[in-house]
Enzyme design. Structure first.
Site, PDB file in Angstrom:
ATOM      1  N   THR B  27      -7.853  -6.696   3.241  1.00 31.94           N
ATOM      2  CA  THR B  27      -7.442  -5.763   2.057  1.00 31.94           C
ATOM      3  C   THR B  27      -7.671  -7.218   0.838  1.00 31.94           C
ATOM      4  OG1 THR B  27      -6.995  -4.303   0.831  1.00 31.94           O
ATOM      5  CG2 THR B  27      -5.332  -5.840   2.043  1.00 31.94           C
ATOM      6  N   CYS B  33       1.595  -4.777  -4.881  1.00 33.11           N
ATOM      7  CA  CYS B  33       0.911  -3.962  -3.756  1.00 33.11           C
ATOM      8  C   CYS B  33       1.279  -4.483  -2.179  1.00 33.11           C
ATOM      9  CB  CYS B  33      -0.088  -3.865  -3.221  1.00 33.11           C
ATOM     10  SG  CYS B  33      -0.750  -2.267  -4.915  1.00 33.11           S
ATOM     11  N   HIS B  50      -2.280  -0.280   2.432  1.00 34.44           N
ATOM     12  CA  HIS B  50      -2.843  -1.173   1.140  1.00 34.44           C
ATOM     13  C   HIS B  50      -2.021  -0.486   0.691  1.00 34.44           C
ATOM     14  CE1 HIS B  50      -4.856  -4.071  -2.514  1.00 34.44           C
ATOM     15  NE2 HIS B  50      -2.989  -2.920  -2.770  1.00 34.44           N
TER      16      HIS B  50
END
Lengths: 213, 166
Positions: B27, B33, B50
């Site tokens: 990711t 995040c 995520h």
């Protein structure tokens, strides 16, 4: 509350028009500051799913200099002014008259950072005053803050508020072009306006085109 | 959306996917995040989420994207991996992200979202008895992470601090 999925093309067109007025103001301010022709326009206002938003700025990992401001008042939201890191260095070199400033190096040059923040401040202020004149809503920017990092890491921070209400953002994307002598584009930036969900409802309401029709 | 490029499974924002060799799973651009990897190193199967927010009970809209919240994403990761035959007792985790991208921002609660995400992820993993084998969290830098289920190695890239492997 109303869902953002009630937004129609008509609403997006209105946002684009407001965006263009704000961009016009901001371009004038920036042109005066830099003594150069700066052209700003809103190519499109889009409803963008989160997982596609980075495509707007050329990829998730592109390193940008980003100035973040939170909009306070009647229609809260987030604002970003983003430039590729090399462009940001060049802009500030011209502004401060110090050609050694390079934002791709750590630690960040303090004088440079402060100058870039000021650019963001002026842009946001002129943009927002056009917006609030038009909507009769009170909107004020918080002091600016600078980050130099991956596009997506920065943008995602601005999406936190929105993400509590849905999985897409209304993005008012403004292209900032510096025009050379022969009208060629010399640099490109982005100006993102990410209104909180409630703010959109308020903006449309005050413009006489409520969402719930 | 095509989410597999070559052998790399791409996990978007508020997204969750599984991968096994020869695939790797990645990711990009984690800011506040948190990327959560859960894996069974004997079966060489892994999953990544995520997440953007700590807690699904704060969701304001009707339809819930479960991959967006730490609590629901971890539950789903675990379930999906168990369905693939992974053992709950061999389940391990690695986590990265949760930065504060803007250091000096005003008292806006949203600026603390990174640390809040990290706290939530750690608490929920502890409740699920999944040990965290490695973490690279906090700080002020965005991260891109890629996990290889073959070797259980997590690679973390940042703009200024290069690459670490763990």
């Amino acid at each position: 509350m109303k869902d953002l999925s009630d937004i129609r093309l008509e609403h997006l067109d209105i946002l684009k028009e407001i965006g263009n007025i704000g961009a016009g103001n901001a371009a004038t301010a920036l042109s005066q500051m830099l003594n150069k022709t700066i052209d700003m326009k809103v190519p499109a206002v889009k409803v963008v799913p989160f997982n596609e938003i980075s495509n707007l700025v050329g990829g998730e990992e592109v390193v940008v200099a980003a100035i973040f401001l939170r909009i306070k008042g009647d229609a809260p939201g987030n604002m970003f002014f983003m430039l590729p890191v090399d462009e940001a260095s060049r802009l500030v070199q011209q502004l401060v008259g110090d050609s050694t400033i390079d934002f791709s190096e750590e630690p960040i040059n303090e004088m440079g950072a402060s100058a870039l923040n000021e650019v963001g401040n002026i842009l946001a202020g002129s943009y927002l005053s056009a917006l609030s004149d038009f909507t009769k809503l009170n909107m004020q920017p918080t002091p600016p803050d600078l980050a130099i990092d991956m596009t997506m890491a920065i943008l995602s921070f601005g999406l936190v508020e929105l993400s509590q209400a849905g999985d897409f953002a209304i993005v008012i994307d403004t292209e900032i072009n510096e025009l050379g002598e022969d009208e060629t584009i010399q640099s490109k930036g982005h100006f993102f306006l990410l209104p909180d969900p409630e703010s959109l409802i308020r903006i449309f309401h005050s413009l006489g085109v409520p969402l719930d029709e | 959306m095509s989410s597999v490029v070559g052998n790399v499974v791409k996990v978007g924002m508020a997204d969750l996917k599984l991968a096994k060799p020869p695939q790797t799973i990645r990711t990009s651009g984690l800011g506040s995040c948190v990327g959560i990897i859960m894996y069974d190193d004997r079966l060489r199967i892994s999953g990544m989420a995520h997440i953007m927010l700590p807690d699904s009970t704060f969701a304001r809209s009707g339809q819930l994207n479960r991959a967006k919240y730490a609590d629901t994403a971890i539950t789903d990761l675990l379930e999906n991996l168990l369905e693939q035959g992974a053992s709950k007792y061999r389940m391990k985790a690695k986590i990265a992200g949760g930065a504060q991208m803007f250091k000096f921002s005003s008292s806006n609660e949203a600026t603390r979202i990174g640390p809040r995400n990290v706290e939530a992820v750690k608490r929920i993993l502890a409740d699920a008895n999944v040990p965290i084998m490695f973490e690279d969290v906090g700080g002020n830098s965005g991260r891109t992470i890629e996990f290889d289920p073959e070797s259980s190695v997590l690679e973390i890239r940042t703009v200024n601090k290069g690459v670490i492997q763990a």
